[in-house]
Design a protein around this motif. Structure first.
Motif, PDB file in Angstrom:
ATOM      1  N   LEU A  38       0.870  -1.170   0.000  1.00 54.63           N
ATOM      2  CA  LEU A  38       0.000   0.000   0.000  1.00 54.63           C
ATOM      3  C   LEU A  38       0.908   1.220   0.000  1.00 54.63           C
ATOM      4  O   LEU A  38       1.710   1.402   0.916  1.00 54.63           O
ATOM      5  CB  LEU A  38      -0.891   0.027   1.248  1.00 54.63           C
ATOM      6  CG  LEU A  38      -1.723  -1.224   1.531  1.00 54.63           C
ATOM      7  CD1 LEU A  38      -2.479  -1.070   2.847  1.00 54.63           C
ATOM      8  CD2 LEU A  38      -2.695  -1.498   0.406  1.00 54.63           C
ATOM      9  N   ILE A  40       1.587   5.567  -1.068  1.00 54.98           N
ATOM     10  CA  ILE A  40       1.107   6.900  -1.440  1.00 54.98           C
ATOM     11  C   ILE A  40       1.863   7.361  -2.681  1.00 54.98           C
ATOM     12  O   ILE A  40       3.079   7.150  -2.799  1.00 54.98           O
ATOM     13  CB  ILE A  40       1.338   7.891  -0.282  1.00 54.98           C
ATOM     14  CG1 ILE A  40       0.455   7.535   0.924  1.00 54.98           C
ATOM     15  CG2 ILE A  40       1.070   9.320  -0.715  1.00 54.98           C
ATOM     16  CD1 ILE A  40      -1.026   7.704   0.680  1.00 54.98           C
ATOM     17  N   GLU A  44      -0.640  11.162 -10.598  1.00 58.73           N
ATOM     18  CA  GLU A  44      -1.125  10.005 -11.351  1.00 58.73           C
ATOM     19  C   GLU A  44      -0.063   9.416 -12.279  1.00 58.73           C
ATOM     20  O   GLU A  44      -0.172   8.255 -12.678  1.00 58.73           O
ATOM     21  CB  GLU A  44      -2.368  10.401 -12.158  1.00 58.73           C
ATOM     22  CG  GLU A  44      -3.594  10.653 -11.292  1.00 58.73           C
ATOM     23  CD  GLU A  44      -4.855  10.814 -12.120  1.00 58.73           C
ATOM     24  OE1 GLU A  44      -4.763  10.774 -13.373  1.00 58.73           O
ATOM     25  OE2 GLU A  44      -5.935  10.974 -11.528  1.00 58.73           O
ATOM     26  N   HIS A  61      -1.361  -1.540  -4.297  1.00 59.61           N
ATOM     27  CA  HIS A  61      -2.470  -0.593  -4.226  1.00 59.61           C
ATOM     28  C   HIS A  61      -1.875   0.802  -4.025  1.00 59.61           C
ATOM     29  O   HIS A  61      -1.113   1.031  -3.080  1.00 59.61           O
ATOM     30  CB  HIS A  61      -3.415  -0.946  -3.084  1.00 59.61           C
ATOM     31  CG  HIS A  61      -3.972  -2.335  -3.178  1.00 59.61           C
ATOM     32  ND1 HIS A  61      -5.055  -2.639  -3.975  1.00 59.61           N
ATOM     33  CD2 HIS A  61      -3.571  -3.501  -2.590  1.00 59.61           C
ATOM     34  CE1 HIS A  61      -5.315  -3.939  -3.869  1.00 59.61           C
ATOM     35  NE2 HIS A  61      -4.424  -4.477  -3.047  1.00 59.61           N
ATOM     36  N   PHE A  63      -2.361   5.087  -3.799  1.00 64.89           N
ATOM     37  CA  PHE A  63      -3.336   6.081  -3.373  1.00 64.89           C
ATOM     38  C   PHE A  63      -2.717   7.478  -3.421  1.00 64.89           C
ATOM     39  O   PHE A  63      -1.556   7.653  -3.045  1.00 64.89           O
ATOM     40  CB  PHE A  63      -3.802   5.797  -1.944  1.00 64.89           C
ATOM     41  CG  PHE A  63      -4.351   4.409  -1.753  1.00 64.89           C
ATOM     42  CD1 PHE A  63      -5.688   4.153  -1.941  1.00 64.89           C
ATOM     43  CD2 PHE A  63      -3.499   3.360  -1.402  1.00 64.89           C
ATOM     44  CE1 PHE A  63      -6.197   2.867  -1.773  1.00 64.89           C
ATOM     45  CE2 PHE A  63      -3.997   2.071  -1.230  1.00 64.89           C
ATOM     46  CZ  PHE A  63      -5.350   1.833  -1.417  1.00 64.89           C
ATOM     47  N   ARG A  65      -1.966  11.393  -2.264  1.00 61.77           N
ATOM     48  CA  ARG A  65      -1.853  12.064  -0.969  1.00 61.77           C
ATOM     49  C   ARG A  65      -3.171  12.738  -0.618  1.00 61.77           C
ATOM     50  O   ARG A  65      -3.939  13.135  -1.498  1.00 61.77           O
ATOM     51  CB  ARG A  65      -0.751  13.115  -1.006  1.00 61.77           C
ATOM     52  CG  ARG A  65       0.648  12.546  -0.964  1.00 61.77           C
ATOM     53  CD  ARG A  65       1.687  13.645  -1.032  1.00 61.77           C
ATOM     54  NE  ARG A  65       1.661  14.472   0.162  1.00 61.77           N
ATOM     55  CZ  ARG A  65       2.708  14.671   0.958  1.00 61.77           C
ATOM     56  NH1 ARG A  65       3.855  14.075   0.682  1.00 61.77           N
ATOM     57  NH2 ARG A  65       2.626  15.437   2.001  1.00 61.77           N
ATOM     58  N   ASN A  66      -3.421  12.868   0.660  1.00 66.79           N
ATOM     59  CA  ASN A  66      -4.608  13.569   1.124  1.00 66.79           C
ATOM     60  C   ASN A  66      -4.554  15.020   0.646  1.00 66.79           C
ATOM     61  O   ASN A  66      -3.489  15.645   0.639  1.00 66.79           O
ATOM     62  CB  ASN A  66      -4.648  13.534   2.652  1.00 66.79           C
ATOM     63  CG  ASN A  66      -6.054  13.393   3.191  1.00 66.79           C
ATOM     64  OD1 ASN A  66      -7.019  13.343   2.430  1.00 66.79           O
ATOM     65  ND2 ASN A  66      -6.178  13.331   4.494  1.00 66.79           N
ATOM     66  N   ARG A  85      -0.883  12.227   4.617  1.00 66.19           N
ATOM     67  CA  ARG A  85      -0.739  10.885   4.050  1.00 66.19           C
ATOM     68  C   ARG A  85      -1.809   9.912   4.548  1.00 66.19           C
ATOM     69  O   ARG A  85      -1.815   8.754   4.168  1.00 66.19           O
ATOM     70  CB  ARG A  85       0.646  10.321   4.379  1.00 66.19           C
ATOM     71  CG  ARG A  85       1.781  11.072   3.703  1.00 66.19           C
ATOM     72  CD  ARG A  85       3.133  10.524   4.156  1.00 66.19           C
ATOM     73  NE  ARG A  85       4.218  11.055   3.357  1.00 66.19           N
ATOM     74  CZ  ARG A  85       4.838  12.204   3.582  1.00 66.19           C
ATOM     75  NH1 ARG A  85       4.452  12.968   4.589  1.00 66.19           N
ATOM     76  NH2 ARG A  85       5.826  12.616   2.805  1.00 66.19           N
ATOM     77  N   ASN A  87      -4.708   8.832   3.881  1.00 70.16           N
ATOM     78  CA  ASN A  87      -5.761   8.721   2.886  1.00 70.16           C
ATOM     79  C   ASN A  87      -6.807   7.704   3.347  1.00 70.16           C
ATOM     80  O   ASN A  87      -6.462   6.568   3.702  1.00 70.16           O
ATOM     81  CB  ASN A  87      -5.126   8.287   1.558  1.00 70.16           C
ATOM     82  CG  ASN A  87      -6.112   8.233   0.428  1.00 70.16           C
ATOM     83  OD1 ASN A  87      -6.979   7.361   0.401  1.00 70.16           O
ATOM     84  ND2 ASN A  87      -5.989   9.158  -0.508  1.00 70.16           N
ATOM     85  N   ALA A  89      -9.085   6.049   1.699  1.00 73.52           N
ATOM     86  CA  ALA A  89      -9.158   4.857   0.852  1.00 73.52           C
ATOM     87  C   ALA A  89      -8.047   3.867   1.212  1.00 73.52           C
ATOM     88  O   ALA A  89      -8.260   2.649   1.216  1.00 73.52           O
ATOM     89  CB  ALA A  89      -9.055   5.252  -0.621  1.00 73.52           C
ATOM     90  N   LEU A  90      -6.858   4.384   1.536  1.00 71.50           N
ATOM     91  CA  LEU A  90      -5.757   3.530   1.969  1.00 71.50           C
ATOM     92  C   LEU A  90      -6.108   2.834   3.278  1.00 71.50           C
ATOM     93  O   LEU A  90      -5.877   1.626   3.439  1.00 71.50           O
ATOM     94  CB  LEU A  90      -4.487   4.369   2.115  1.00 71.50           C
ATOM     95  CG  LEU A  90      -3.159   3.645   2.405  1.00 71.50           C
ATOM     96  CD1 LEU A  90      -1.990   4.498   1.936  1.00 71.50           C
ATOM     97  CD2 LEU A  90      -2.984   3.314   3.873  1.00 71.50           C
ATOM     98  N   LYS A  93      -8.571   0.016   2.603  1.00 78.83           N
ATOM     99  CA  LYS A  93      -7.930  -1.139   1.974  1.00 78.83           C
ATOM    100  C   LYS A  93      -7.097  -1.918   2.992  1.00 78.83           C
ATOM    101  O   LYS A  93      -7.066  -3.158   2.986  1.00 78.83           O
ATOM    102  CB  LYS A  93      -7.061  -0.692   0.792  1.00 78.83           C
ATOM    103  CG  LYS A  93      -6.263  -1.792   0.113  1.00 78.83           C
ATOM    104  CD  LYS A  93      -7.133  -2.962  -0.353  1.00 78.83           C
ATOM    105  CE  LYS A  93      -8.017  -2.578  -1.524  1.00 78.83           C
ATOM    106  NZ  LYS A  93      -8.726  -3.767  -2.072  1.00 78.83           N
TER     107      LYS A  93
END
Length: 294
Positions: A38, A40, A44, A61, A63, A65-66, A85, A87, A89-90, A93
């Motif tokens: 996992l 950060i 993209e 996976h 993600f 950064r916030n 950091r 996040n 969604a992280l 997961k």
């Protein structure tokens, strides 16, 4: 074994000191374990490295950064270096993986990422935390070096936040703390009365066919927007490299890393013996042409 591995930045390509440390450990551990990574990412564009990481990891996976908007309200209670950091969604997961794969260990690179794992107390006792540095001391040191009064104050306040955050963090039942510096390890053991520590220095392989090039080239590798790296290389240029040039006028200093600051670029403009490359995909070619790495 199943390992969940959490990093504060994408380990690939391994083109800064931190990324080399992440990637070399992942490569080694992948020989004997299934790694669920996992990580950060800053933008993209880094999604393209997923395939490279999947050569070593069972799952990857990634993600973003916030956002500043989502982070700013938490900065009253926690240091920005951490909440930027965390996040959601992280976190989701991570909790999902803990349920379905039952990890033997969870490797967390840097205390800033611990916000992802703290709520899951059952798995917390399986966490191996890579300290890297004692972060609050770094921030305090930076507050002393900054000339801008606002920056001085900001680093001091953030340092105090980080000190409190870390002190609360170490009250948890964490399995193991790892360090890249012996002095940091000893200081940590004394300050927090912890003995479950391990020294894991940063390193890289030396090829069997390495050549002695005798070029008088010097290499510095680092993420140049990270203030300690900027402070360090500027100090080296002003206090050491200019003296080297007095006796070795053909010496060259290669500064490799993303986001070189204006001050670093300014030194390279003034001095033709300083080469700032920006980010590179592979460090091998630079290790091949230098005699000394600082």
């Amino acid at each position: 074994m199943n390992l969940i591995w959490i990093t504060p930045e994408c380990p690939f390509p391994p083109n800064t000191g931190g990324k080399v440390g992440f990637m070399k450990r992942i490569e080694y551990m992948a020989k004997y374990n299934d790694i669920y990574l996992l990580t950060i990412i800053d933008n993209e564009d880094e999604l393209k490295y997923k395939e490279n990481l999947e050569l070593f990891c069972k799952e990857v996976h990634m993600f973003p950064r916030n956002s500043l908007f989502n982070s700013i309200w938490q900065c009253f209670a926690f240091p920005y270096q951490a909440v930027s950091r965390w996040n959601q969604a992280l976190c989701n997961k991570y909790n999902e993986l803990c349920k379905f794969i039952t990890p033997e260990y969870v490797i967390v690179d840097s205390p800033q990422m611990m916000g992802v794992v703290l709520k899951n107390k059952e798995v917390l006792k399986k966490v191996i935390l890579n300290q890297h540095n004692i972060e609050y001391k770094t921030l305090f040191s930076l507050s002393k070096t900054k000339k801008n009064l606002i920056q001085k104050k900001a680093f001091k306040v953030t340092g105090l936040q980080m000190q409190l955050y870390e002190a609360n963090l170490y009250r948890n039942n964490i399995y193991l703390y790892t360090f890249v510096s012996k002095s940091d390890k000893l200081l940590f053991e004394k300050k927090y009365n912890k003995k479950n520590t391990l020294l894991v220095p940063v390193g890289t392989e030396i090829k069997d066919d390495v050549k002695i090039v005798n070029t008088q080239n010097i290499l510095f590798v680092g993420k140049l927007s990270y203030s300690p790296n900027e402070e360090g290389i500027l100090w080296f240029i002003d206090n050491v490299f200019n003296k080297i040039l007095d006796s070795c006028c053909n010496a060259s200093l290669y500064i490799v890393g993303k986001n070189p600051t204006k001050e670093i670029l300014k030194r390279a403009t003034i001095n033709k013996n300083i080469i700032v490359t920006g980010p590179v995909d592979n460090l091998d070619e630079y290790y091949d042409i230098v005699d000394l790495v600082i």
